[in-house]
Design a protein around this motif. Sequence first.
Motif, PDB file in Angstrom:
ATOM      1  N   GLU A 177     -65.077 -59.760  65.770  1.00  0.00           N
ATOM      2  CA  GLU A 177     -65.104 -58.677  64.789  1.00  0.00           C
ATOM      3  C   GLU A 177     -63.883 -57.770  64.964  1.00  0.00           C
ATOM      4  O   GLU A 177     -63.271 -57.337  63.974  1.00  0.00           O
ATOM      5  CB  GLU A 177     -66.388 -57.874  64.941  1.00  0.00           C
ATOM      6  CG  GLU A 177     -67.645 -58.673  64.632  1.00  0.00           C
ATOM      7  CD  GLU A 177     -68.915 -57.880  64.861  1.00  0.00           C
ATOM      8  OE1 GLU A 177     -69.931 -58.213  64.236  1.00  0.00           O
ATOM      9  OE2 GLU A 177     -68.891 -56.931  65.673  1.00  0.00           O
ATOM     10  N   GLU A 178     -63.526 -57.497  66.222  1.00  0.00           N
ATOM     11  CA  GLU A 178     -62.349 -56.663  66.486  1.00  0.00           C
ATOM     12  C   GLU A 178     -61.086 -57.344  65.986  1.00  0.00           C
ATOM     13  O   GLU A 178     -60.186 -56.693  65.436  1.00  0.00           O
ATOM     14  CB  GLU A 178     -62.253 -56.383  67.984  1.00  0.00           C
ATOM     15  CG  GLU A 178     -63.371 -55.499  68.509  1.00  0.00           C
ATOM     16  CD  GLU A 178     -63.375 -55.414  70.023  1.00  0.00           C
ATOM     17  OE1 GLU A 178     -62.491 -56.055  70.649  1.00  0.00           O
ATOM     18  OE2 GLU A 178     -64.236 -54.722  70.585  1.00  0.00           O
ATOM     19  N   ARG A 181     -60.844 -56.853  62.322  1.00  0.00           N
ATOM     20  CA  ARG A 181     -60.448 -55.476  61.994  1.00  0.00           C
ATOM     21  C   ARG A 181     -58.943 -55.277  62.161  1.00  0.00           C
ATOM     22  O   ARG A 181     -58.313 -54.568  61.372  1.00  0.00           O
ATOM     23  CB  ARG A 181     -61.214 -54.477  62.870  1.00  0.00           C
ATOM     24  CG  ARG A 181     -62.716 -54.457  62.666  1.00  0.00           C
ATOM     25  CD  ARG A 181     -63.096 -54.019  61.262  1.00  0.00           C
ATOM     26  NE  ARG A 181     -62.585 -52.708  60.944  1.00  0.00           N
ATOM     27  CZ  ARG A 181     -63.174 -51.575  61.314  1.00  0.00           C
ATOM     28  NH1 ARG A 181     -64.311 -51.601  61.988  1.00  0.00           N
ATOM     29  NH2 ARG A 181     -62.644 -50.417  60.975  1.00  0.00           N
ATOM     30  N   THR A 182     -58.373 -55.903  63.199  1.00  0.00           N
ATOM     31  CA  THR A 182     -56.925 -55.778  63.414  1.00  0.00           C
ATOM     32  C   THR A 182     -56.125 -56.482  62.320  1.00  0.00           C
ATOM     33  O   THR A 182     -54.952 -56.188  62.118  1.00  0.00           O
ATOM     34  CB  THR A 182     -56.531 -56.371  64.775  1.00  0.00           C
ATOM     35  OG1 THR A 182     -56.881 -57.766  64.809  1.00  0.00           O
ATOM     36  CG2 THR A 182     -57.223 -55.644  65.910  1.00  0.00           C
ATOM     37  N   TYR A 185     -59.181 -56.074  57.798  1.00  0.00           N
ATOM     38  CA  TYR A 185     -60.466 -56.096  57.122  1.00  0.00           C
ATOM     39  C   TYR A 185     -61.234 -54.816  57.407  1.00  0.00           C
ATOM     40  O   TYR A 185     -61.176 -54.280  58.523  1.00  0.00           O
ATOM     41  CB  TYR A 185     -61.291 -57.300  57.575  1.00  0.00           C
ATOM     42  CG  TYR A 185     -60.752 -58.632  57.122  1.00  0.00           C
ATOM     43  CD1 TYR A 185     -60.874 -59.035  55.791  1.00  0.00           C
ATOM     44  CD2 TYR A 185     -60.118 -59.483  58.014  1.00  0.00           C
ATOM     45  CE1 TYR A 185     -60.382 -60.254  55.371  1.00  0.00           C
ATOM     46  CE2 TYR A 185     -59.611 -60.708  57.611  1.00  0.00           C
ATOM     47  CZ  TYR A 185     -59.747 -61.088  56.280  1.00  0.00           C
ATOM     48  OH  TYR A 185     -59.247 -62.296  55.862  1.00  0.00           O
ATOM     49  N   THR A 186     -61.959 -54.330  56.400  1.00  0.00           N
ATOM     50  CA  THR A 186     -62.800 -53.166  56.609  1.00  0.00           C
ATOM     51  C   THR A 186     -64.055 -53.579  57.387  1.00  0.00           C
ATOM     52  O   THR A 186     -64.314 -54.773  57.597  1.00  0.00           O
ATOM     53  CB  THR A 186     -63.231 -52.554  55.269  1.00  0.00           C
ATOM     54  OG1 THR A 186     -64.052 -53.495  54.563  1.00  0.00           O
ATOM     55  CG2 THR A 186     -62.008 -52.207  54.424  1.00  0.00           C
ATOM     56  N   ARG A 187     -64.833 -52.581  57.783  1.00  0.00           N
ATOM     57  CA  ARG A 187     -66.070 -52.879  58.509  1.00  0.00           C
ATOM     58  C   ARG A 187     -67.003 -53.757  57.672  1.00  0.00           C
ATOM     59  O   ARG A 187     -67.556 -54.737  58.166  1.00  0.00           O
ATOM     60  CB  ARG A 187     -66.766 -51.571  58.881  1.00  0.00           C
ATOM     61  CG  ARG A 187     -68.173 -51.729  59.424  1.00  0.00           C
ATOM     62  CD  ARG A 187     -68.208 -52.392  60.785  1.00  0.00           C
ATOM     63  NE  ARG A 187     -67.754 -51.483  61.827  1.00  0.00           N
ATOM     64  CZ  ARG A 187     -67.730 -51.792  63.117  1.00  0.00           C
ATOM     65  NH1 ARG A 187     -68.120 -53.004  63.505  1.00  0.00           N
ATOM     66  NH2 ARG A 187     -67.288 -50.922  64.013  1.00  0.00           N
ATOM     67  N   GLU A 189     -66.242 -55.724  55.165  1.00  0.00           N
ATOM     68  CA  GLU A 189     -65.651 -57.054  55.000  1.00  0.00           C
ATOM     69  C   GLU A 189     -65.827 -57.887  56.261  1.00  0.00           C
ATOM     70  O   GLU A 189     -66.078 -59.101  56.185  1.00  0.00           O
ATOM     71  CB  GLU A 189     -64.173 -56.934  54.644  1.00  0.00           C
ATOM     72  CG  GLU A 189     -63.907 -56.396  53.249  1.00  0.00           C
ATOM     73  CD  GLU A 189     -62.434 -56.143  52.993  1.00  0.00           C
ATOM     74  OE1 GLU A 189     -62.021 -56.175  51.825  1.00  0.00           O
ATOM     75  OE2 GLU A 189     -61.689 -55.897  53.971  1.00  0.00           O
ATOM     76  N   THR A 190     -65.705 -57.251  57.414  1.00  0.00           N
ATOM     77  CA  THR A 190     -65.893 -57.959  58.674  1.00  0.00           C
ATOM     78  C   THR A 190     -67.328 -58.442  58.815  1.00  0.00           C
ATOM     79  O   THR A 190     -67.578 -59.569  59.254  1.00  0.00           O
ATOM     80  CB  THR A 190     -65.528 -57.038  59.854  1.00  0.00           C
ATOM     81  OG1 THR A 190     -64.157 -56.647  59.746  1.00  0.00           O
ATOM     82  CG2 THR A 190     -65.736 -57.744  61.188  1.00  0.00           C
TER      83      THR A 190
END
Length: 275
Positions: A177-178, A181-182, A185-187, A189-190
């Motif tokens: 997930e991290e 995000r890097t 992607y938004t939360r 979207e992740t």
Amino acid sequence: MTEAETDTDSNGFGGLERLTGGIAVPVLLGGVLVTYFVVPFAFFFGQIGSVGIFEGLADSATRDAISTSLLTAPVSTVIATVFGVPLAYVLSRASFHGKRLVEAAVLLPLVLPPIVGGVMLLTVVGRYSPIGSAAASLGVPLTDSHAGVILAQTFVAAPFLVVTARAGFDGVDERLEEAARTMGYTRLETIRLVSLPLARNAIAAGVVLTFVRAIGEFGATTMVAYNPRTMPTRIEVLRISRGLESIVPIALALLGMTIVVVVAVQLLIGTPRRH
């Protein structure tokens, strides 16, 4: 690995030896429980030949009960999924004050006897409660109605979805997930592109458990909505009025619906694989 070992594994005998030798005790103990599950089914199906299945299912009250269950159980499952999956993700990923209380609240319907849960629901949605009387005045009674059945089923069954889905999210590596995000992607979207696909098997299992629990719910439903009767309620009425043999047709229909749902979910989601 030697050629002999390869041949043995390819023929399947190596796996059999590991099953019966390496884990013989778990196989034996698990086999006892599986036998305990199977024997009642065998005896139940043994009675089918002496019972008029189609005649029993042709009864109008039985057909109404089947229709009610087919309508309410999927709705209850959808409600549990829509609200339960987000809650499961929050409980898996977030830390906040009162989290233990929320976890306890999710588990409470699991430890309460269903009849007690139904009584508690009546204090909230009963016809003489503020919410119940307001809903009835608007023409939407929350007891002795399809809405009442759905409320009872959701209260009892939804925790299965939350607990199972949370276990699935707990099994997702947060580093994935991290990494998403890097990449920008938004939360949300992740969650949609990473977390949900990786936890889908657990979520699917939760959906199945929730549906099975909802369609088989009896205790809370009889308290909140004895009418319209669901399949479990109809089964109890038949047992009392006509005896055990009379419940075979509707019990068989209930079993068939459950099997269809389990198979359908497995086909849509797929079965978990070991890597």
